[in-house]
Design a protein around this motif. Structure first.
Motif, PDB file in Angstrom:
ATOM      1  N   ASP A   7       0.825  -1.214   0.000  1.00 24.70           N
ATOM      2  CA  ASP A   7       0.000   0.000   0.000  1.00 24.70           C
ATOM      3  C   ASP A   7       0.855   1.259   0.000  1.00 24.70           C
ATOM      4  O   ASP A   7       0.564   2.218  -0.710  1.00 24.70           O
ATOM      5  CB  ASP A   7      -0.952   0.017   1.202  1.00 24.70           C
ATOM      6  N   GLN A   8       1.939   1.249   0.769  1.00 26.81           N
ATOM      7  CA  GLN A   8       2.842   2.402   0.807  1.00 26.81           C
ATOM      8  C   GLN A   8       3.529   2.573  -0.540  1.00 26.81           C
ATOM      9  O   GLN A   8       3.670   3.690  -1.040  1.00 26.81           O
ATOM     10  CB  GLN A   8       3.890   2.244   1.925  1.00 26.81           C
ATOM     11  N   ALA A   9       3.945   1.465  -1.142  1.00 29.74           N
ATOM     12  CA  ALA A   9       4.578   1.522  -2.460  1.00 29.74           C
ATOM     13  C   ALA A   9       3.606   2.118  -3.479  1.00 29.74           C
ATOM     14  O   ALA A   9       3.999   2.952  -4.306  1.00 29.74           O
ATOM     15  CB  ALA A   9       5.030   0.132  -2.897  1.00 29.74           C
ATOM     16  N   LEU A  10       2.341   1.707  -3.427  1.00 27.01           N
ATOM     17  CA  LEU A  10       1.334   2.264  -4.341  1.00 27.01           C
ATOM     18  C   LEU A  10       1.177   3.762  -4.138  1.00 27.01           C
ATOM     19  O   LEU A  10       1.087   4.513  -5.119  1.00 27.01           O
ATOM     20  CB  LEU A  10      -0.020   1.583  -4.139  1.00 27.01           C
ATOM     21  N   GLN A  11       1.144   4.193  -2.904  1.00 25.54           N
ATOM     22  CA  GLN A  11       1.030   5.633  -2.643  1.00 25.54           C
ATOM     23  C   GLN A  11       2.208   6.382  -3.259  1.00 25.54           C
ATOM     24  O   GLN A  11       2.024   7.436  -3.877  1.00 25.54           O
ATOM     25  CB  GLN A  11       0.945   5.906  -1.146  1.00 25.54           C
ATOM     26  N   ASN A  12       3.404   5.828  -3.114  1.00 24.60           N
ATOM     27  CA  ASN A  12       4.597   6.461  -3.687  1.00 24.60           C
ATOM     28  C   ASN A  12       4.504   6.524  -5.215  1.00 24.60           C
ATOM     29  O   ASN A  12       4.818   7.542  -5.824  1.00 24.60           O
ATOM     30  CB  ASN A  12       5.865   5.709  -3.280  1.00 24.60           C
ATOM     31  N   LEU A  92       7.414   0.206 -12.474  1.00 23.07           N
ATOM     32  CA  LEU A  92       7.159   1.119 -11.356  1.00 23.07           C
ATOM     33  C   LEU A  92       7.212   0.357 -10.030  1.00 23.07           C
ATOM     34  O   LEU A  92       7.756   0.853  -9.035  1.00 23.07           O
ATOM     35  CB  LEU A  92       5.808   1.820 -11.539  1.00 23.07           C
ATOM     36  N   LEU A  93       6.669  -0.860 -10.016  1.00 21.85           N
ATOM     37  CA  LEU A  93       6.721  -1.683  -8.799  1.00 21.85           C
ATOM     38  C   LEU A  93       8.152  -2.155  -8.512  1.00 21.85           C
ATOM     39  O   LEU A  93       8.542  -2.280  -7.346  1.00 21.85           O
ATOM     40  CB  LEU A  93       5.759  -2.872  -8.920  1.00 21.85           C
ATOM     41  N   MET A  98       8.980  -3.703  -4.892  1.00 16.43           N
ATOM     42  CA  MET A  98       7.897  -4.659  -4.695  1.00 16.43           C
ATOM     43  C   MET A  98       8.048  -5.902  -5.576  1.00 16.43           C
ATOM     44  O   MET A  98       7.604  -6.971  -5.202  1.00 16.43           O
ATOM     45  CB  MET A  98       6.540  -4.007  -4.991  1.00 16.43           C
ATOM     46  N   PHE A  99       8.598  -5.740  -6.754  1.00 21.48           N
ATOM     47  CA  PHE A  99       8.860  -6.846  -7.664  1.00 21.48           C
ATOM     48  C   PHE A  99      10.369  -6.921  -7.864  1.00 21.48           C
ATOM     49  O   PHE A  99      11.057  -5.899  -7.832  1.00 21.48           O
ATOM     50  CB  PHE A  99       8.202  -6.626  -9.029  1.00 21.48           C
TER      51      PHE A  99
END
Length: 135
Positions: A7-12, A92-93, A98-99
């Motif tokens: 969730d934090q990664a998505l916000q970034n 982006l991930l 994240m990936f």
């Protein structure tokens, strides 16, 4: 991968690039999990790394299994219109940790592996429309 960290990664990501919806990223994460699971079913010793083609195949298969004729609509709503968009999201991930990525992985690996219209729309058109669709 912990959900809070994701969730934090998505916000970034969304602060830098808002082209794709959070639901699209969540689906992509599901597609990666699905792809890894499918591959390890057939070869338990296989690495958890998947190629762009393998991920795109898993993405397609999961979208069709989960959403059928609605897949095209949902993907469009999430801002995902082609394979290159999936690659943009993956990278982006990767930037957010994240990936994972191997040195041989490139964004171009995601370039138009298949046509979204042919995969997500055409199979659901009435036969009379599908046969007369322009190429």
């Amino acid at each position: 991968m912990q959900s809070m960290h994701f969730d934090q990664a998505l916000q970034n990501i969304l602060k830098r690039d808002s082209r794709f919806s959070p639901d699209g990223y969540s689906f992509l994460k599901q597609a990666l999990d699905y792809t890894v699971t499918e591959h390890t079913k057939h070869d338990p010793d296989m690495s958890q790394h998947v190629t762009a083609k393998e991920l795109l195949d898993g993405f397609r298969n999961l979208a069709l299994e989960e959403y059928g004729p609605m897949a095209s609509t949902l993907l469009a709503e999430w801002g995902i219109h082609n394979c290159s968009h999936v690659g943009d999201m993956v990278f982006l991930l990767i930037q957010e940790g994240m990936f994972g990525k191997q040195d041989s992985d490139r964004r171009d690996d995601f370039s138009e592996a298949y046509d979204f219209n042919e995969v997500f729309v055409a199979p659901y058109l009435p036969k009379s429309l599908a046969n007369s669709a322009p190429e």
